[in-house]
Design an enzyme around this catalytic site. Structure first.
Site, PDB file in Angstrom:
ATOM      1  N   ARG A   1       0.845  -1.193   0.000  1.00 22.11           N
ATOM      2  CA  ARG A   1       0.000   0.000   0.000  1.00 22.11           C
ATOM      3  C   ARG A   1       0.880   1.243   0.000  1.00 22.11           C
ATOM      4  O   ARG A   1       1.064   1.908   1.018  1.00 22.11           O
ATOM      5  CB  ARG A   1      -0.973  -0.048   1.168  1.00 22.11           C
ATOM      6  CG  ARG A   1      -2.038  -1.109   0.916  1.00 22.11           C
ATOM      7  CD  ARG A   1      -3.224  -1.016   1.828  1.00 22.11           C
ATOM      8  NE  ARG A   1      -4.353  -1.737   1.259  1.00 22.11           N
ATOM      9  CZ  ARG A   1      -5.534  -1.827   1.840  1.00 22.11           C
ATOM     10  NH1 ARG A   1      -5.757  -1.247   3.004  1.00 22.11           N
ATOM     11  NH2 ARG A   1      -6.515  -2.492   1.260  1.00 22.11           N
TER      12      ARG A   1
ATOM     13  N   ASP B   1      -4.278  -1.876  -6.530  1.00 26.64           N
ATOM     14  CA  ASP B   1      -4.684  -2.464  -5.254  1.00 26.64           C
ATOM     15  C   ASP B   1      -6.081  -3.095  -5.348  1.00 26.64           C
ATOM     16  O   ASP B   1      -7.091  -2.410  -5.240  1.00 26.64           O
ATOM     17  CB  ASP B   1      -4.657  -1.375  -4.178  1.00 26.64           C
ATOM     18  CG  ASP B   1      -4.910  -1.906  -2.782  1.00 26.64           C
ATOM     19  OD1 ASP B   1      -5.220  -3.102  -2.645  1.00 26.64           O
ATOM     20  OD2 ASP B   1      -4.802  -1.124  -1.823  1.00 26.64           O
TER      21      ASP B   1
END
Length: 378
Positions: free
Chosen positions: A126, A134
């Site tokens: 992240r 993602d």
């Protein structure tokens, strides 16, 4: 460079790992796309749409023959990958910590034994440059939205306050536990439907996020929780003191709620227990709890994966694979995540993607016949 797009085989999986939009983009990079017939049917994409986008559509054997990269939503069965190129990449959500004879670590070991390079998209770090890759964020966003709709469908009353000549209907009270991507979307959706919304999280930094969406933050004030973000943006585990203080606070609050949505997950570990049987019993008959963590053990005592159970008049919703319940949109976002990932590393001279160490090492589970990811070797 041949990229294969497979029809998902897992029970209840309605998503697909490529859309005509991403097929066109891959072809523009110089790749050849092969799509298994019927791959997009459950996501409202017909075979002709893939053909029109430039992909070949055929049976599984033809789709896999000579493929250098195999795209999937969930990891495909290693036994069904015959014919792909040596060292081919498997790019999907691979769930290496999952249980069951057909998934989890056993499947990853089989990829290694077959010489495939397995890339787990859910391990995407992240970091700023990986946001568009993602899959957890894109799919959790839809899960939070759908959780509120599922709650509304099970709730026997209206969400917003309604003033009529016959009297006033009070707004539903909704409580969101866990303010990650899914939780924030759940707050926003419940607010749009007119509910009175409150929310809690163990991370102190989420207070302002809750308030920014117009909801009321419910936080333990006298015991330190988790400052900032945990690893990868997730919360870490709470101290026993915080757990006790939060349980006392939540017990008093939850008894007054009509809707509760739980979203708390810790990667690689069972979901934390947020609601006890006693707390469920304190809620009013007709109340609804949606447990988005049910497949990882559940945040709610008494929730059952794949079922809606009723305990003391309270409905506990435990739908599996919630993003798949919005298959068309979930597929569109998931497939863009996969394209953004491969496109970011596409080497025009080599005619294929070449990963760097930061992201490659984070998501690569197998290489050269071995398990290589430190998270699986620990």
């Amino acid at each position: 460079m041949k990229i294969a797009v497979l029809k998902e085989q897992a029970d209840g999986e309605r998503r697909v790992s490529a859309t005509p939009e991403t097929v066109k983009k891959f072809i523009a990079l110089g790749a050849t796309l092969a799509v298994e017939a019927g791959a997009g049917d459950t996501a409202s994409i017909v075979d002709a749409a893939y053909s029109d986008a430039g992909a070949s559509v055929g049976d599984r054997a033809a789709t896999l023959a000579g493929a250098d990269i195999v795209l999937g939503v969930q990891g495909p069965d290693p036994a069904g990958l015959g014919g792909i190129a040596p060292g081919a990449w498997i790019v999907a959500s691979l769930n290496p910590f999952g249980a069951g004879p057909d998934g989890g670590r056993a499947r990853i070991d089989a990829y290694a034994a077959a010489g495939y390079e397995a890339l787990a998209m859910e391990f995407m770090p992240r970091i700023t440059r990986a946001q568009s890759m993602d899959i957890l964020s894109s799919q959790s966003n839809l899960s939070g939205y759908k959780a509120v709709l599922d709650a509304a469908a099970e709730y026997g009353r209206a969400f917003p306050m309604m003033m009529t000549a016959a009297g006033t209907i009070s707004a539903a009270k909704a409580f969101v536990m866990g303010v990650g991507v899914a939780g924030l979307q759940a707050i926003a959706t419940a607010r749009r439907l007119g509910a009175q919304v409150s929310a809690t999280d163990v991370r102190a930094a989420t207070r302002e996020q809750i308030q920014s969406l117009g909801a009321k933050p419910i936080f333990v004030e006298n015991v330190a929780g988790i400052e900032g973000e945990g690893t990868g943006g997730y919360a870490g585990e709470m101290s026993p003191e915080y757990q006790a203080a939060q349980a006392e606070l939540v017990s008093g609050h939850i008894a007054k709620q009509d809707i509760v949505i739980t979203t708390a997950l810790i990667p690689g570990r069972p979901a934390p227990r947020l609601i006890s049987a006693a707390q469920v019993a304190s809620m009013k008959p007709g109340s609804v709890i949606v447990d988005l963590a049910v497949e990882q053990g559940g945040n709610v005592e008494g929730s059952v994966a794949g079922e809606v159970v009723v305990v003391n008049g309270v409905k506990i919703v435990g739908h599996r694979n919630v993003p798949s319940r919005l298959a068309a949109d979930a597929s569109a976002l998931f497939s863009r995540n996969l394209f953004n990932f491969l496109n970011a590393f596409w080497d025009k001279e080599a005619g294929k993607p070449v990963l760097d160490a930061e992201i490659g090492d984070a998501i690569r589970l197998t290489q050269g016949g071995k398990i290589v990811n430190p998270r699986l070797l620990a």
